[in-house]
Scaffold this motif. Structure first.
Motif, short mmCIF file in Angstrom:
data_model
loop_
_atom_site.label_atom_id
_atom_site.label_comp_id
_atom_site.label_asym_id
_atom_site.label_seq_id
_atom_site.Cartn_x
_atom_site.Cartn_y
_atom_site.Cartn_z
N ALA A 44 48.78 -19.52 7.35
CA ALA A 44 47.66 -20.41 7.14
C ALA A 44 47.94 -21.81 7.82
CB ALA A 44 47.36 -20.36 5.72
N ILE A 45 49.13 -22.24 7.61
CA ILE A 45 49.60 -23.44 8.21
C ILE A 45 49.58 -23.22 9.84
CG2 ILE A 45 51.83 -24.82 8.86
CD1 ILE A 45 52.56 -24.19 5.99
N LEU A 46 49.99 -22.14 10.47
CA LEU A 46 49.71 -22.12 11.92
C LEU A 46 48.37 -22.10 12.25
CD1 LEU A 46 52.26 -18.99 12.50
CD2 LEU A 46 52.34 -21.26 13.43
N ARG A 47 47.60 -21.50 11.48
CA ARG A 47 45.85 -21.66 12.01
C ARG A 47 45.70 -23.16 12.03
NH1 ARG A 47 45.16 -16.65 8.51
NH2 ARG A 47 44.97 -15.00 9.87
N LEU A 48 46.01 -23.95 10.94
CA LEU A 48 45.71 -25.15 10.91
C LEU A 48 46.25 -26.12 11.94
CD1 LEU A 48 45.55 -25.51 7.09
CD2 LEU A 48 43.76 -25.68 8.34
N GLY A 57 50.35 -12.30 17.84
CA GLY A 57 49.29 -11.66 17.18
C GLY A 57 49.32 -12.29 15.80
N PHE A 58 50.14 -13.41 15.18
CA PHE A 58 49.93 -13.74 14.06
C PHE A 58 48.74 -14.60 13.88
CE2 PHE A 58 54.61 -13.57 14.06
CZ PHE A 58 54.78 -12.75 13.13
N ILE A 59 48.00 -15.20 14.94
CA ILE A 59 46.75 -15.78 14.86
C ILE A 59 46.12 -15.48 16.23
CG2 ILE A 59 47.81 -17.86 13.16
CD1 ILE A 59 48.01 -19.52 15.92
N ASP A 60 44.72 -15.85 15.96
CA ASP A 60 43.74 -15.59 17.14
C ASP A 60 43.45 -17.05 17.85
OD1 ASP A 60 43.99 -12.74 16.65
OD2 ASP A 60 42.23 -12.85 15.42
N ARG A 61 43.28 -16.99 19.25
CA ARG A 61 42.59 -18.19 19.76
C ARG A 61 41.83 -17.85 20.73
NH1 ARG A 61 42.59 -21.92 16.98
NH2 ARG A 61 42.51 -23.59 18.68
#
Length: 217
Positions: free
Chosen positions: A161-165, A213-217
């Motif tokens: 969640a922190i990475l996404r933010l 692949g932990f987050i999408d961009r």
């Protein structure tokens, strides 16, 4: 919903394939490959996770080719939905990125294989036959990434969640407010997060997180 129904002409029952991808050109290319095979036939096409779930129920294909990233219901969520009703569904994921974290999520959701789209011409047909026979099929680059990171400590839900933010441009104070914790807690989380990813700053953390692949961009 895009649907294409065909019938095989060979005496042995062909492998019935459902193609799911939000890009028509990708679907057309895969369908053309399958059309040239005596032991395979395309029974349907879908452009989203929602359509994939409906088409699977309608056609009950032997093998489903599922794009990972699609608008709305993504590929992994669609796999979970399909497998919840058909535990023996053979689903082969197709992706642009060789991220190990995303591959792990797909396999945990029930996918039987995971292929890079840039290797479709070389690997797809054999992979379809493999998963139809009850085996797994994983692109070599993805298998290598899985092996390299097999012993890594997994990221927690808060760390993701922190990475996404961070990727959305939020400062530590904003992240703390959104997650309902103190700024000091976020700083401590970042220190641990950087150690897990092997990075020294926020920008590098996002780059590695997207690649794996932990987050999408």
């Amino acid at each position: 919903m895009a649907v294409l129904v065909m019938t095989g002409t060979n005496s042995a029952a062909p492998i019935r394939v459902l193609i799911v991808d939000d890009h028509p050109i990708v679907r057309e290319g895969i369908a053309a490959l399958i059309e040239r095979q005596a032991d395979m036939v395309t029974v349907g096409e879908a452009s989203s996770g929602e359509e994939a779930i409906a088409c699977y129920a309608a056609f009950l294909p032997d093998v489903t080719l599922m794009d990972v990233q699609m608008p709305g219901t993504g590929g992994i969520a669609a796999v979970e939905a399909i497998r919840s009703g058909s535990a023996d569904a053979a689903i082969l994921m197709l992706t642009t990125y060789p991220g190990d974290a995303q591959a792990v999520r797909a396999i945990q959701a029930g996918a039987a294989g995971y292929l890079l789209k840039n290797s479709i011409r070389k690997e797809l047909l054999d992979a379809i036959r493999s998963v139809h026979a009850g085996r797994r099929a994983v692109s070599p680059d993805i298998a290598h990434a899985l092996a390299v990171h097999a012993l890594d400590e997994r990221l927690s839900e808060r760390e993701v969640a922190i990475l996404r933010l961070i990727a959305d441009g939020h400062a530590n104070k904003q992240i703390a407010w959104r997650l309902g914790v103190s700024t000091d807690t976020i700083k401590a989380n970042l220190k641990q997060l950087f150690a897990k990813l092997g990075v020294d700053d926020r920008t590098h953390a996002v780059t590695v997180a997207v690649r794996r692949g932990f987050i999408d961009r």
